[in-house]
Write a protein that holds these residues in place. Structure first.
Motif, PDB file in Angstrom:
ATOM      1  N   UNK A  15       1.982   9.352  -6.417  1.00 23.14           N
ATOM      2  CA  UNK A  15       3.349   8.530  -7.218  1.00 23.14           C
ATOM      3  C   UNK A  15       4.515   8.454  -6.323  1.00 23.14           C
ATOM      4  N   UNK A  16       4.607   9.840  -5.713  1.00 23.98           N
ATOM      5  CA  UNK A  16       5.914   9.722  -4.843  1.00 23.98           C
ATOM      6  C   UNK A  16       5.566   9.054  -3.615  1.00 23.98           C
ATOM      7  N   UNK A  17       4.296   9.135  -3.000  1.00 24.53           N
ATOM      8  CA  UNK A  17       3.896   8.474  -1.917  1.00 24.53           C
ATOM      9  C   UNK A  17       3.911   6.945  -2.092  1.00 24.53           C
ATOM     10  N   UNK A  18       3.538   6.563  -3.240  1.00 22.54           N
ATOM     11  CA  UNK A  18       3.370   5.058  -3.507  1.00 22.54           C
ATOM     12  C   UNK A  18       4.919   4.636  -3.489  1.00 22.54           C
ATOM     13  N   UNK A  19       5.716   5.185  -4.210  1.00 23.83           N
ATOM     14  CA  UNK A  19       7.381   4.722  -3.981  1.00 23.83           C
ATOM     15  C   UNK A  19       7.887   4.910  -2.541  1.00 23.83           C
ATOM     16  N   UNK A  20       7.436   5.828  -2.046  1.00 25.64           N
ATOM     17  CA  UNK A  20       7.837   5.832  -0.329  1.00 25.64           C
ATOM     18  C   UNK A  20       7.396   4.732   0.363  1.00 25.64           C
ATOM     19  N   UNK A  21       5.910   4.532   0.098  1.00 25.97           N
ATOM     20  CA  UNK A  21       5.459   3.213   0.738  1.00 25.97           C
ATOM     21  C   UNK A  21       5.988   1.987   0.379  1.00 25.97           C
ATOM     22  N   UNK A  22       6.371   1.627  -1.115  1.00 23.58           N
ATOM     23  CA  UNK A  22       6.853   0.699  -1.534  1.00 23.58           C
ATOM     24  C   UNK A  22       8.288   0.309  -0.806  1.00 23.58           C
ATOM     25  N   UNK A  23       8.942   1.642  -0.835  1.00 22.64           N
ATOM     26  CA  UNK A  23      10.504   1.420  -0.130  1.00 22.64           C
ATOM     27  C   UNK A  23      10.218   0.991   1.350  1.00 22.64           C
ATOM     28  N   UNK A  24       9.253   1.544   2.109  1.00 28.10           N
ATOM     29  CA  UNK A  24       9.122   1.269   3.424  1.00 28.10           C
ATOM     30  C   UNK A  24       8.695  -0.418   3.469  1.00 28.10           C
ATOM     31  N   UNK A  25       8.000  -0.773   2.685  1.00 22.74           N
ATOM     32  CA  UNK A  25       7.580  -2.086   2.730  1.00 22.74           C
ATOM     33  C   UNK A  25       8.569  -3.069   2.916  1.00 22.74           C
ATOM     34  N   UNK A  26       9.911  -2.799   2.306  1.00 22.28           N
ATOM     35  CA  UNK A  26      11.145  -3.510   2.365  1.00 22.28           C
ATOM     36  C   UNK A  26      11.605  -3.777   3.460  1.00 22.28           C
ATOM     37  N   UNK A  27      11.382  -2.811   4.441  1.00 25.00           N
ATOM     38  CA  UNK A  27      11.896  -2.734   5.785  1.00 25.00           C
ATOM     39  C   UNK A  27      10.680  -2.960   6.987  1.00 25.00           C
ATOM     40  N   UNK A  28       9.490  -3.499   6.611  1.00 23.29           N
ATOM     41  CA  UNK A  28       8.407  -3.651   7.554  1.00 23.29           C
ATOM     42  C   UNK A  28       9.078  -5.012   8.462  1.00 23.29           C
ATOM     43  N   UNK A  29       8.511  -4.908   9.589  1.00 25.66           N
ATOM     44  CA  UNK A  29       8.712  -6.050  10.602  1.00 25.66           C
ATOM     45  C   UNK A  29       7.698  -7.065  10.743  1.00 25.66           C
ATOM     46  N   UNK A  30       6.380  -6.675  10.106  1.00 25.45           N
ATOM     47  CA  UNK A  30       5.428  -7.631  10.386  1.00 25.45           C
ATOM     48  C   UNK A  30       4.368  -7.523   9.213  1.00 25.45           C
ATOM     49  N   UNK A  31       3.455  -8.488   9.170  1.00 30.86           N
ATOM     50  CA  UNK A  31       2.336  -8.217   8.394  1.00 30.86           C
ATOM     51  C   UNK A  31       1.681  -7.208   8.502  1.00 30.86           C
ATOM     52  N   UNK A  32       1.110  -6.792   9.657  1.00 30.73           N
ATOM     53  CA  UNK A  32       0.197  -5.652   9.854  1.00 30.73           C
ATOM     54  C   UNK A  32       0.579  -4.316   9.332  1.00 30.73           C
ATOM     55  N   UNK A  33       2.025  -4.153   9.459  1.00 28.27           N
ATOM     56  CA  UNK A  33       2.658  -2.940   8.923  1.00 28.27           C
ATOM     57  C   UNK A  33       2.803  -2.852   7.466  1.00 28.27           C
ATOM     58  N   UNK A  34       2.968  -4.216   6.704  1.00 25.00           N
ATOM     59  CA  UNK A  34       3.045  -4.400   5.409  1.00 25.00           C
ATOM     60  C   UNK A  34       1.699  -4.081   4.512  1.00 25.00           C
ATOM     61  N   UNK A  35       0.437  -4.631   5.479  1.00 27.22           N
ATOM     62  CA  UNK A  35      -0.596  -4.655   4.963  1.00 27.22           C
ATOM     63  C   UNK A  35      -1.137  -3.015   5.012  1.00 27.22           C
ATOM     64  N   UNK A  36      -0.878  -2.321   6.038  1.00 30.23           N
ATOM     65  CA  UNK A  36      -1.369  -0.763   6.252  1.00 30.23           C
ATOM     66  C   UNK A  36      -0.438  -0.135   5.320  1.00 30.23           C
ATOM     67  N   UNK A  37       0.759  -0.514   4.946  1.00 27.84           N
ATOM     68  CA  UNK A  37       1.237   0.219   3.605  1.00 27.84           C
ATOM     69  C   UNK A  37       0.638  -0.091   2.203  1.00 27.84           C
ATOM     70  N   UNK A  38       0.182  -1.493   2.333  1.00 28.68           N
ATOM     71  CA  UNK A  38      -0.453  -1.745   0.899  1.00 28.68           C
ATOM     72  C   UNK A  38      -1.832  -0.958   0.954  1.00 28.68           C
ATOM     73  N   UNK A  39      -2.555  -0.753   1.885  1.00 27.13           N
ATOM     74  CA  UNK A  39      -3.887  -0.086   1.954  1.00 27.13           C
ATOM     75  C   UNK A  39      -3.413   1.508   1.502  1.00 27.13           C
TER      76      UNK A  39
END
Length: 259
Positions: free
Chosen positions: A79-103
């Protein structure tokens, strides 16, 4: 009782028959106990086995409880990692990073589901083990009570007979001292190989005691003369005449009565 030297054959026969009467009396006492000592031993082993099983089940229960705690911690970590990745998604620069965090988030969701599945399995195992523990405790209580009862029976018999048995065993050793070592060995060998441990028997109605084989009159006369040790050709038992047997029985009954 002092050790005799140069004992006559008659003295040896009397000592042998006395020894037989003493050992038969010891056998009677052992028969009173019957199978109780073995029953008590078996019950003690069973009780010990049930206690060991309970200890093992207790350890398994603790391990399962610990596994549940570990899985709950793993869920919190996911759960902590999910929150961390969710927060990181707000600052991604491209779709590749977004998709990687989603995975990564999806993977952690799967990890949570797997941990929850394991927790359910562990809880089911805990319930099953608790049931087994309850049954084992009930069995242990029943067996332990049975053991106490049997021990009580055995202790009562021992309290009644132990003193007499020990004195008889001492008497048995004393009477063995009256007899040649060779004869004692033969007596013990015969006693171990025949029914009821009877190695020395009197003639009864013209036959060896406990046997249906008639002893020839000439042999009966030899036995009555008490000049040599004679054995039954069929059973191997040492034979004595009825008069000697009756005399020794009276003497030994007095001895048993004084113990």
């Amino acid at each position: 009782m002092a050790k005799k030297t140069e004992a006559t054959v008659e003295e040896k026969l009397r000592a042998l028959y006395d020894l037989q009467l003493i050992d038969s009396r010891i056998d009677e006492i052992a028969n009173v106990r019957g199978e109780l000592p073995l029953e008590v031993e078996d019950l003690e082993d069973e009780v010990e086995g049930l206690k060991t099983r309970l200890d093992k089940l207790g350890v398994e229960l603790e391990n399962l409880t610990q596994e549940i705690a570990n899985k709950k911690n793993a869920i919190e970590d996911s759960k902590a990692l999910i929150k961390k990745y969710s927060d990181q998604q707000k600052n991604v620069r491209n779709n590749r990073e977004f998709n990687s965090l989603t995975k990564e988030m999806e993977f952690q969701e799967l990890e949570i589901q797997l941990s929850e599945k394991h927790i359910r399995e562990y809880k089911a195992q805990i319930e099953q083990k608790k049931e087994v523990i309850a049954q084992t405790k009930e069995r242990l209580k029943e067996r332990d009570n049975h053991l106490k009862h049997k021990k009580g029976e055995l202790d009562a018999i021992l309290a009644e007979t132990e003193k007499e048995e020990n004195m008889l065993k001492d008497k048995s050793l004393e009477y063995q001292e009256l007899i040649d070592e060779r004869l004692v060995k033969a007596y013990k060998r015969i006693r171990g190989s025949v029914k009821n441990g009877l190695a020395v028997v009197a003639i009864e109605r013209g036959a060896s005691g406990g046997s249906f084989f008639t002893i020839p009159p000439q042999v009966q006369m030899e036995i009555a003369s008490r000049k040599k040790i004679i054995t039954d050709e069929h059973s191997g038992r040492i034979l004595v005449d009825p008069n000697l047997a009756d005399e020794e029985k009276v003497k030994m009954d007095e001895l048993f009565g004084s113990l």
